[in-house]
Structure formats: C-alpha cells, structure tokens
Design a protein around this motif. Structure first.
Motif, PDB file in Angstrom:
ATOM      1  N   SER A 240       6.468 -10.670  -9.871  1.00 57.51           N
ATOM      2  CA  SER A 240       6.752 -11.668 -10.811  1.00 57.51           C
ATOM      3  C   SER A 240       8.304 -11.883 -10.282  1.00 57.51           C
ATOM      4  CB  SER A 240       7.656 -10.814 -12.387  1.00 57.51           C
ATOM      5  OG  SER A 240       8.311  -9.833 -12.304  1.00 57.51           O
ATOM      6  N   GLY A 241       8.624 -11.546  -9.613  1.00 59.31           N
ATOM      7  CA  GLY A 241       9.551 -12.552  -8.607  1.00 59.31           C
ATOM      8  C   GLY A 241       9.842 -13.050  -7.477  1.00 59.31           C
ATOM      9  N   GLU A 242       8.181 -13.406  -6.876  1.00 62.29           N
ATOM     10  CA  GLU A 242       7.837 -13.853  -6.101  1.00 62.29           C
ATOM     11  C   GLU A 242       7.843 -15.680  -6.596  1.00 62.29           C
ATOM     12  OE1 GLU A 242       7.713 -12.371  -3.129  1.00 62.29           O
ATOM     13  OE2 GLU A 242       8.502 -10.765  -3.758  1.00 62.29           O
ATOM     14  N   SER A 243       7.444 -16.004  -5.217  1.00 64.05           N
ATOM     15  CA  SER A 243       7.278 -17.961  -5.707  1.00 64.05           C
ATOM     16  C   SER A 243       5.278 -17.636  -6.323  1.00 64.05           C
ATOM     17  CB  SER A 243       6.963 -18.863  -4.823  1.00 64.05           C
ATOM     18  OG  SER A 243       6.586 -17.980  -3.555  1.00 64.05           O
ATOM     19  N   VAL A 244       5.125 -16.990  -5.635  1.00 66.25           N
ATOM     20  CA  VAL A 244       2.925 -16.803  -6.475  1.00 66.25           C
ATOM     21  C   VAL A 244       3.474 -15.469  -7.208  1.00 66.25           C
ATOM     22  CG1 VAL A 244       1.084 -17.299  -6.142  1.00 66.25           C
ATOM     23  CG2 VAL A 244       2.433 -18.888  -5.011  1.00 66.25           C
ATOM     24  N   ASN A 245       3.295 -14.619  -8.114  1.00 61.00           N
ATOM     25  CA  ASN A 245       2.948 -13.992  -8.595  1.00 61.00           C
ATOM     26  C   ASN A 245       1.531 -13.818  -9.226  1.00 61.00           C
ATOM     27  OD1 ASN A 245       3.329 -12.149 -10.608  1.00 61.00           O
ATOM     28  ND2 ASN A 245       4.212 -13.223 -12.256  1.00 61.00           N
ATOM     29  N   PHE A 246       1.396 -12.537  -7.681  1.00 60.99           N
ATOM     30  CA  PHE A 246       0.202 -12.317  -6.816  1.00 60.99           C
ATOM     31  C   PHE A 246       0.574 -11.149  -5.927  1.00 60.99           C
ATOM     32  CE2 PHE A 246      -2.876 -12.785  -3.485  1.00 60.99           C
ATOM     33  CZ  PHE A 246      -3.325 -12.311  -3.814  1.00 60.99           C
ATOM     34  N   GLY A 247      -0.490  -9.840  -6.378  1.00 59.35           N
ATOM     35  CA  GLY A 247      -0.873  -8.792  -4.845  1.00 59.35           C
ATOM     36  C   GLY A 247       1.051  -8.196  -5.829  1.00 59.35           C
ATOM     37  N   GLY A 248       0.836  -7.630  -6.849  1.00 52.42           N
ATOM     38  CA  GLY A 248       2.299  -7.350  -6.435  1.00 52.42           C
ATOM     39  C   GLY A 248       2.283  -5.343  -5.516  1.00 52.42           C
ATOM     40  N   GLY A 249       1.560  -4.992  -4.842  1.00 55.16           N
ATOM     41  CA  GLY A 249       1.918  -3.189  -4.021  1.00 55.16           C
ATOM     42  C   GLY A 249       1.969  -4.731  -2.900  1.00 55.16           C
ATOM     43  N   ILE A 250       0.664  -5.516  -2.526  1.00 56.55           N
ATOM     44  CA  ILE A 250       0.375  -6.206  -0.964  1.00 56.55           C
ATOM     45  C   ILE A 250      -0.494  -6.893  -1.478  1.00 56.55           C
ATOM     46  CG2 ILE A 250      -1.033  -5.908   0.799  1.00 56.55           C
ATOM     47  CD1 ILE A 250      -0.839  -2.712   0.590  1.00 56.55           C
ATOM     48  N   GLY A 251       0.254  -8.830  -0.556  1.00 65.52           N
ATOM     49  CA  GLY A 251       0.188  -9.512  -0.974  1.00 65.52           C
ATOM     50  C   GLY A 251      -0.939 -10.235   0.348  1.00 65.52           C
ATOM     51  N   VAL A 252      -1.447 -10.431   0.913  1.00 67.46           N
ATOM     52  CA  VAL A 252      -2.100 -11.382   1.793  1.00 67.46           C
ATOM     53  C   VAL A 252      -2.522 -12.702   1.577  1.00 67.46           C
ATOM     54  CG1 VAL A 252      -4.567 -10.947   3.732  1.00 67.46           C
ATOM     55  CG2 VAL A 252      -3.657  -8.910   2.034  1.00 67.46           C
ATOM     56  N   ILE A 253      -1.907 -13.651   2.881  1.00 68.57           N
ATOM     57  CA  ILE A 253      -1.960 -14.872   2.179  1.00 68.57           C
ATOM     58  C   ILE A 253      -2.435 -15.589   4.051  1.00 68.57           C
ATOM     59  CG2 ILE A 253      -0.593 -14.276   0.200  1.00 68.57           C
ATOM     60  CD1 ILE A 253       1.907 -15.382   2.349  1.00 68.57           C
ATOM     61  N   GLY A 254      -1.811 -16.982   3.723  1.00 67.93           N
ATOM     62  CA  GLY A 254      -3.173 -17.561   4.902  1.00 67.93           C
ATOM     63  C   GLY A 254      -3.946 -17.447   5.535  1.00 67.93           C
ATOM     64  N   SER A 255      -4.050 -17.051   6.676  1.00 67.59           N
ATOM     65  CA  SER A 255      -5.259 -16.564   7.212  1.00 67.59           C
ATOM     66  C   SER A 255      -5.477 -14.997   7.386  1.00 67.59           C
ATOM     67  CB  SER A 255      -5.957 -17.760   8.547  1.00 67.59           C
ATOM     68  OG  SER A 255      -4.759 -17.251   9.031  1.00 67.59           O
ATOM     69  N   GLY A 256      -4.246 -14.314   6.886  1.00 69.79           N
ATOM     70  CA  GLY A 256      -3.772 -12.469   7.113  1.00 69.79           C
ATOM     71  C   GLY A 256      -4.904 -12.153   6.773  1.00 69.79           C
ATOM     72  N   SER A 257      -4.880 -10.332   7.647  1.00 66.86           N
ATOM     73  CA  SER A 257      -5.998  -9.799   7.610  1.00 66.86           C
ATOM     74  C   SER A 257      -5.467  -8.462   7.438  1.00 66.86           C
ATOM     75  CB  SER A 257      -6.795  -9.401   8.654  1.00 66.86           C
ATOM     76  OG  SER A 257      -7.020 -10.780   9.069  1.00 66.86           O
ATOM     77  N   LEU A 258      -5.774  -7.422   6.179  1.00 64.66           N
ATOM     78  CA  LEU A 258      -5.115  -6.103   5.950  1.00 64.66           C
ATOM     79  C   LEU A 258      -6.081  -5.364   6.274  1.00 64.66           C
ATOM     80  CD1 LEU A 258      -2.644  -4.199   4.937  1.00 64.66           C
ATOM     81  CD2 LEU A 258      -4.374  -5.291   2.512  1.00 64.66           C
ATOM     82  N   PHE A 259      -5.965  -4.250   6.626  1.00 58.85           N
ATOM     83  CA  PHE A 259      -6.182  -3.038   6.725  1.00 58.85           C
ATOM     84  C   PHE A 259      -5.977  -1.488   6.276  1.00 58.85           C
ATOM     85  CE2 PHE A 259      -7.849  -5.791  10.324  1.00 58.85           C
ATOM     86  CZ  PHE A 259      -8.423  -6.229   9.828  1.00 58.85           C
ATOM     87  N   VAL A 260      -6.268  -0.709   5.154  1.00 60.61           N
ATOM     88  CA  VAL A 260      -5.434   0.052   4.332  1.00 60.61           C
ATOM     89  C   VAL A 260      -6.771   1.126   4.848  1.00 60.61           C
ATOM     90  CG1 VAL A 260      -4.970   1.120   2.525  1.00 60.61           C
ATOM     91  CG2 VAL A 260      -4.119  -1.689   2.753  1.00 60.61           C
ATOM     92  N   GLU A 261      -5.957   2.865   4.837  1.00 60.35           N
ATOM     93  CA  GLU A 261      -6.894   3.670   5.040  1.00 60.35           C
ATOM     94  C   GLU A 261      -6.197   5.016   4.707  1.00 60.35           C
ATOM     95  OE1 GLU A 261      -8.058   4.016   9.613  1.00 60.35           O
ATOM     96  OE2 GLU A 261      -9.267   3.039   9.563  1.00 60.35           O
ATOM     97  N   ARG A 262      -6.927   5.643   4.202  1.00 66.19           N
ATOM     98  CA  ARG A 262      -5.907   7.315   3.866  1.00 66.19           C
ATOM     99  C   ARG A 262      -4.719   6.675   3.129  1.00 66.19           C
ATOM    100  NH1 ARG A 262      -6.135   7.427   8.803  1.00 66.19           N
ATOM    101  NH2 ARG A 262      -3.982   8.309   8.558  1.00 66.19           N
ATOM    102  N   SER A 263      -4.751   6.153   1.755  1.00 68.92           N
ATOM    103  CA  SER A 263      -3.119   5.502   1.188  1.00 68.92           C
ATOM    104  C   SER A 263      -3.073   5.466  -0.192  1.00 68.92           C
ATOM    105  CB  SER A 263      -2.801   4.243   1.503  1.00 68.92           C
ATOM    106  OG  SER A 263      -2.781   4.008   3.100  1.00 68.92           O
TER     107      SER A 263
END
Length: 296
Positions: A125-148
């Motif tokens: 809620s404190g971000e310019s786009v209220n999106f992805g509270g834990g992790i937000g992936v924007i633009g052409s970004g890539s995220l890989f989350v394992e064992r978390s």
C-alpha cells in the motif's frame, strides 16, 4: 531446508588441437575443471543486504549468500533488482519490521533467483502501484523462487507474489500462505507467465476475486495444493483471462464468502484445463463459469 552457499556454473568446452592442421575446435564436454562463481557473503544487517543488492545489480551476474540464522528486519524498501542476481538465503527471513512504513519486500525488473527464504510482512500500500506485497515482478522481469515461504504479506492485488504482463514467475517447493488483498489474487497473481510446482497455496484471502490465485496470463500449476483460501468469489482460483492449466493438483476446501459464488474455481474469461486434478469440498460450489471436468 538445505543450505546452499553458491550456485555452480559449469562451462562445457573442450578444446582439441587437430594434429598437422593447426585447427582448434570446441567440441562439447569440458576437459577442464568446472568453474564456480564465487558468492558474496551478506552480513546480518539491513544495510548489508541493501548494499549487496545495489552492488550486484552493477555486475553481469552475482550470487549473494545470506548469513545463516539471520532475520533481516527492514525499516525501508530494498533496492529494486535490476540485474541478474541469485540470493541463497540459507533459511533466513526477510521481513518488514514492526512499525515500519508500508513497502514491498522485493521488486524485480531484472532476474532474481531466490532460494530457501522466508519473505514476510510486506505491504504494497506504500508503493506507487499497490501490487505484490511480498514480491512484485515488473517490466520484463523474471523471478524464480525455490524452497521458500511467502507469508503474511498485503496489497490491493497479489498479496504474496505477483507478475505483471511480460513477466515470468516460477515457484517450486514453496508455501504461499496468510497473504491478503483488498482486490484480487490473495496469494499469487499471474498477468504474464506463471508456473507453480510442488507447492502449497493455502490460507490466503481476497476481498474480491481469487483468494489463492488470480490469473489473466498463462498459468501452469502442477503437483500442488490450492486449499483453504477465501475470496468474495473464486476462493481457490479466479481465471479472469488467459489459460490456467492444472496438472495433478488439488483445489479443496476453499470458500466464496458471498455465499453464492465458486468456492473452488471461478472462470470469468479465458480457459481452465484440469488434468488429473481434483476440485472438491469447496463452498458453496466447486466451480462456476464453465470449467470442464469440474462438478458440484
């Protein structure tokens, strides 16, 4: 959870001198020892983590190894990941500290691989786009989350993890739980390409659609459980557009809080494909909006 301190990158190249011809050819498997990219140790402090991410962004690629047994309690947002970074968290927690202003824990516009971490208490809620509270992936970004574990984060959209259009998000052997949104996608939202394997999306909530997951991209969920989530409609999954494919996945015991919608899977657009998957025990109904193979 296992401890991993570095990522091994093996360059497979063998150079052979061809006798009498003076020709050098690269022919596949390496005759030389494998090379390892050294990891940067990150001391147990907010400043050390912020500095490490900033410096890693400037490198072609970087591996960060967090101090085992640490809770990185944040008072301000971390730098955006714009480079190619691997974070081996070694079981650590990265969390927004009690009383801190609202901010997202991690923002990714580059490429981030996150291993063996807990990400918690983010508040977009404190971000310019209220999106992805834990992790937000924007633009052409890539995220890989394992064992978390992605726990107890908040936003308007995608409380736990969210990827906007043109992004790629992959989650493996991970629990997404206790996240909440005022709108859609309590645990996870995919507007681009989203993949969830061998994971649990449980106990998340949404004020509108998709307590567990909201999709309007290309989503694949395999060998996973989408259970005990709630939303106004589409307690487990809301497919708003695009395609959601579920393979050997359970969508059970989710709830639509309006009392008339789909507790399990709601399809308002796109398509939902069930392959060897079960949608059972959701309230008040399992599915709505025509989901082939789903009844009750």
């Amino acid at each position: 959870m296992s401890v991993r301190t570095s990522i091994i990158r093996t360059t497979t190249r063998r150079v052979t001198q061809v006798a009498g011809m003076g020709v050098v050819m690269a022919i596949g498997a390496s005759a030389f020892p494998a090379t390892a990219q050294s990891a940067t140790f990150v001391a147990c402090s907010e400043d050390a983590l912020s500095t490490a991410i900033t410096e890693a962004n400037a490198a072609p690629s970087a591996v960060l190894s967090l101090a085992p047994g640490c809770v990185y309690s944040l008072t301000t947002r971390l730098p955006e990941v714009t480079g190619n970074i691997t974070i081996n968290a070694n079981g650590d927690t990265i969390t927004r500290g009690i009383g801190a202003t609202a901010f997202r824990i991690l923002t990714v516009s580059g490429r981030l691989t996150l291993n063996d971490a807990t990400v918690s208490n983010g508040d977009a809620s404190g971000e310019s786009v209220n999106f992805g509270g834990g992790i937000g992936v924007i633009g052409s970004g890539s995220l890989f989350v394992e064992r978390s574990d992605i726990l107890d984060n908040r936003a308007a959209f995608s409380g736990g993890i969210g990827g906007l259009s043109n992004t790629t998000v992959s989650v493996d052997r991970t629990t997404i739980s206790g996240n909440s949104v005022t709108q859609s996608g309590g645990g996870f939202i995919a507007d681009g390409i989203g993949t969830i394997t061998n994971s649990r999306v449980i106990g998340n909530s949404a004020g509108n659609l998709g307590g567990g997951i909201a999709n309007q991209g290309q989503l694949r969920v395999q060998d996973s459980n989408i259970n005990d989530n709630e939303a106004r409609d589409g307690g487990g999954i809301a497919n708003i557009g695009g395609t959601a494919q579920l393979i050997r996945t359970n969508v059970n015991s989710n709830q639509a809080t309006d009392g008339v919608g789909a507790g399990g899977i709601l399809r308002t657009g796109g398509s939902v494909i069930l392959n060897s998957s079960r949608v059972r025990g959701n309230a008040p109904t399992n599915c709505a909006g025509t989901v082939p193979g789903c009844t009750g």
